[in-house]
Design an enzyme around this catalytic site. Sequence first.
Site, PDB file in Angstrom:
ATOM      1  N   SER A   1       0.835  -1.199   0.000  1.00 15.89           N
ATOM      2  CA  SER A   1       0.000   0.000   0.000  1.00 15.89           C
ATOM      3  C   SER A   1       0.880   1.262   0.000  1.00 15.89           C
ATOM      4  O   SER A   1       1.587   1.519  -0.968  1.00 15.89           O
ATOM      5  CB  SER A   1      -0.967  -0.030   1.186  1.00 15.89           C
ATOM      6  OG  SER A   1      -1.925   1.003   1.078  1.00 15.89           O
TER       7      SER A   1
ATOM      8  N   HIS B   1      -8.938   0.925  -0.056  1.00 17.71           N
ATOM      9  CA  HIS B   1      -8.738  -0.089  -1.102  1.00 17.71           C
ATOM     10  C   HIS B   1     -10.056  -0.773  -1.487  1.00 17.71           C
ATOM     11  O   HIS B   1     -10.137  -1.988  -1.587  1.00 17.71           O
ATOM     12  CB  HIS B   1      -7.700  -1.131  -0.659  1.00 17.71           C
ATOM     13  CG  HIS B   1      -6.321  -0.563  -0.490  1.00 17.71           C
ATOM     14  ND1 HIS B   1      -5.572  -0.109  -1.558  1.00 17.71           N
ATOM     15  CD2 HIS B   1      -5.562  -0.356   0.623  1.00 17.71           C
ATOM     16  CE1 HIS B   1      -4.414   0.351  -1.108  1.00 17.71           C
ATOM     17  NE2 HIS B   1      -4.395   0.228   0.215  1.00 17.71           N
TER      18      HIS B   1
END
Length: 749
Positions: free
Chosen positions: A86, A191
């Site tokens: 990430s 996400h």
Amino acid sequence: MVALVFPGQGSQRKGMGAGLFDRYPELTRQAEDVLGWSLRELCADDPDGRLRRTEFAQPALFVVNALTHLSRARELPAPKFLAGHSLGEYDALFAAGCFDFSTGVELVRRRGELMGRASGGGMTAVIGVDLDRVVELLAGGADTGVDIANHNSRTQVVLSGPPEGIRAATILIERDKAARCVPLKVSAAFHSRYMAAAAEEFATVLAGVAFTDPMVPVISNVTAQPYRPGEVATLLAEQIRRPVRWAESMRHLIDHGVEEVEELGPGRVLAGLWKAAVTDPVPAPVVAAAPVVAPAVVPTRPVGLRAEDLGSAEFRRDWGVRYAYLAGAMFRGIASTELVIRLGRAGLLGFFGAGGLKPARVEAALVEIKSALGPDGRYGMNLLHSPDDPAFEDAVVELYLRHGVRAVETAGFTQVTPAVVRFRYHGARIDAAGVCHTPHRVLAKVSRPEVAAAFMRPAAPAVVAKLRDAGLLTDEEARVALVLPVSEDICVEADSGGHTDGGAALTLMPSMLRLREEVMAEQGYAKRLRVGAAGGVGAPEAVAAMLVLGADFVLTGSVNQCTPESGTSDAVKDILASLDVQDTAYAPAGDMFEIGARVQVVRKGTLFAARGNKLHQLYRRHDSWEEIDERTRKSIEDTYFKRPYAEVWAETAAYHRGRGKDLSRLSGKQKLALAFQWYFARSVRWGLDGVPDQRVNYQIQCGPAIGAFNRFAAGTDLEDWRARHVEVIAERLMSGAAEVLAGMCGGRP
């Protein structure tokens, strides 16, 4: 084979970055200027729990990860791949040279702000069952509105969505007694589809950034495959609303030969996920990934021999490089800071071309390189012999030691000077077991056996004693200087650009290798001296030939001059890209004009070689300017100097007087030499600056290797020099050499 991985949000903790901010004060200041708040205070004290807030956590973690990478770059092996979870993917892209440090801080600041604005969602980790089972369990009830956010390992999946959806999904999943749901402390559904607005807004931010394609393969969270050219902005925007496919990314690393990962940042979460990937890998990608595309720099070749296998493994380890390959210095900053930085970020090493530059310019280059790569980054500096001005040589070494330079490339030396000895053994020590160590490396470029032998042996006792008596070496450093060789890495320079003896590699290399064995037997060294090859290295076949001859490494020069990163003009690069192997010639060396030393230069598209030789002939035949016939003098003034001789001499005299030289006793012949040297110095500058009306006078120091590379690149994506990035040239030459050698030995290493 190693991959470097960087953790994402959630791994931040109070106290992270301790020591790093003091080690990198300039980068810390740059980051704080972008952020508008104190990183030191946030990380040390975590006032009001701000480290838990996305808009603070993300930039702080990016900086700590990045500085951790810079602090360990020298000790770590050159990575085959990079990856980040990430937010950590931004650190991987920074390490791969896709953007500079300040740009990275600004990007994660904006990303953190946009993601921090999102609210009303939640996330939960599902542990104990695989992704297929999670999908199956969710399908057993009404639509919960949750998305897969992270696929971290075979038995760890993270869901993202609205709070009521997360609660409903938890009930469905925990029907399976093997499954357990652990709510995560987050403020939004990261996400997932619920981040679409943030992703679209962030895409406009990314559109304004000029990204460079990764110089080391970076695995994308979105595709679980390496970034392809031109994908950085697109995939970073998508990453905000798409799942992190970490388990598949780790599978990709395993499938491509990675044996271990090094986690750079606070915590060891990713190290645990790597262990899970090795012991219990995912069986196959769940979602069709982007097609696997071999990097453009790696041609197909038989399995079993790779570019990373070529040359000396000990050399690669000691220098911290991916390949047994170095990029040599080219004077006056042609081997530029940009060139050196780009190679360092690609896991390679280049030497900055400090020759011919004033100390202030060299120091500015050092500051720039260290700011980009860190004080322990992969880089080296050039040290040119100054026989007429040893004090200048001493001053350069003093500058290098003050800035913590660890590696120099020596060039033009006919003997080992005190300055070289001081650099090599500064900081040397003897450990408790009596073993000698020194933190500095000297790469000695040589073309004559007697010079090579001097560098292969320990320093001369008289030189060591003089330095010790002057307080420039300690007693311990002096003892080491009498034991360790001045250079462990001798680079045999055959016919090359610039100053050259015109030697042939086929005769030089065997002689130098035998000399190496003689000196090692004489000195009883425990560690093997390494011998590399330079000069004429312009095609994969040439690299392969050097390695077959016994070279432990290769060093390139001329081919790197014709790259976007080199410090010469586009006009010169256009000329270089047009050359064939026969398009060079020899001319007098301006800095050794009176003794007749030679340099190899370009002859196609420029008259410098012919004019330089003409001036030297006139110097040898005449004792003054006035002795030369009037017609010849006028031709020189009109076509070479493009100004009266009187102006040239006035400018020349002012320059030398400014350096403290007494000109009152010069003979007419000595004045003639100095005036002609004005032309040689100017011809270099005209080329570097690309002065249009002086094109015929450009002095372009270059060897025939560029012609060989042009033939190799013809009809490929590298035909245009603008695509010839220095790390791409390294990849092509080394991978091509692996292909040549594999073909010779049936694919066996």
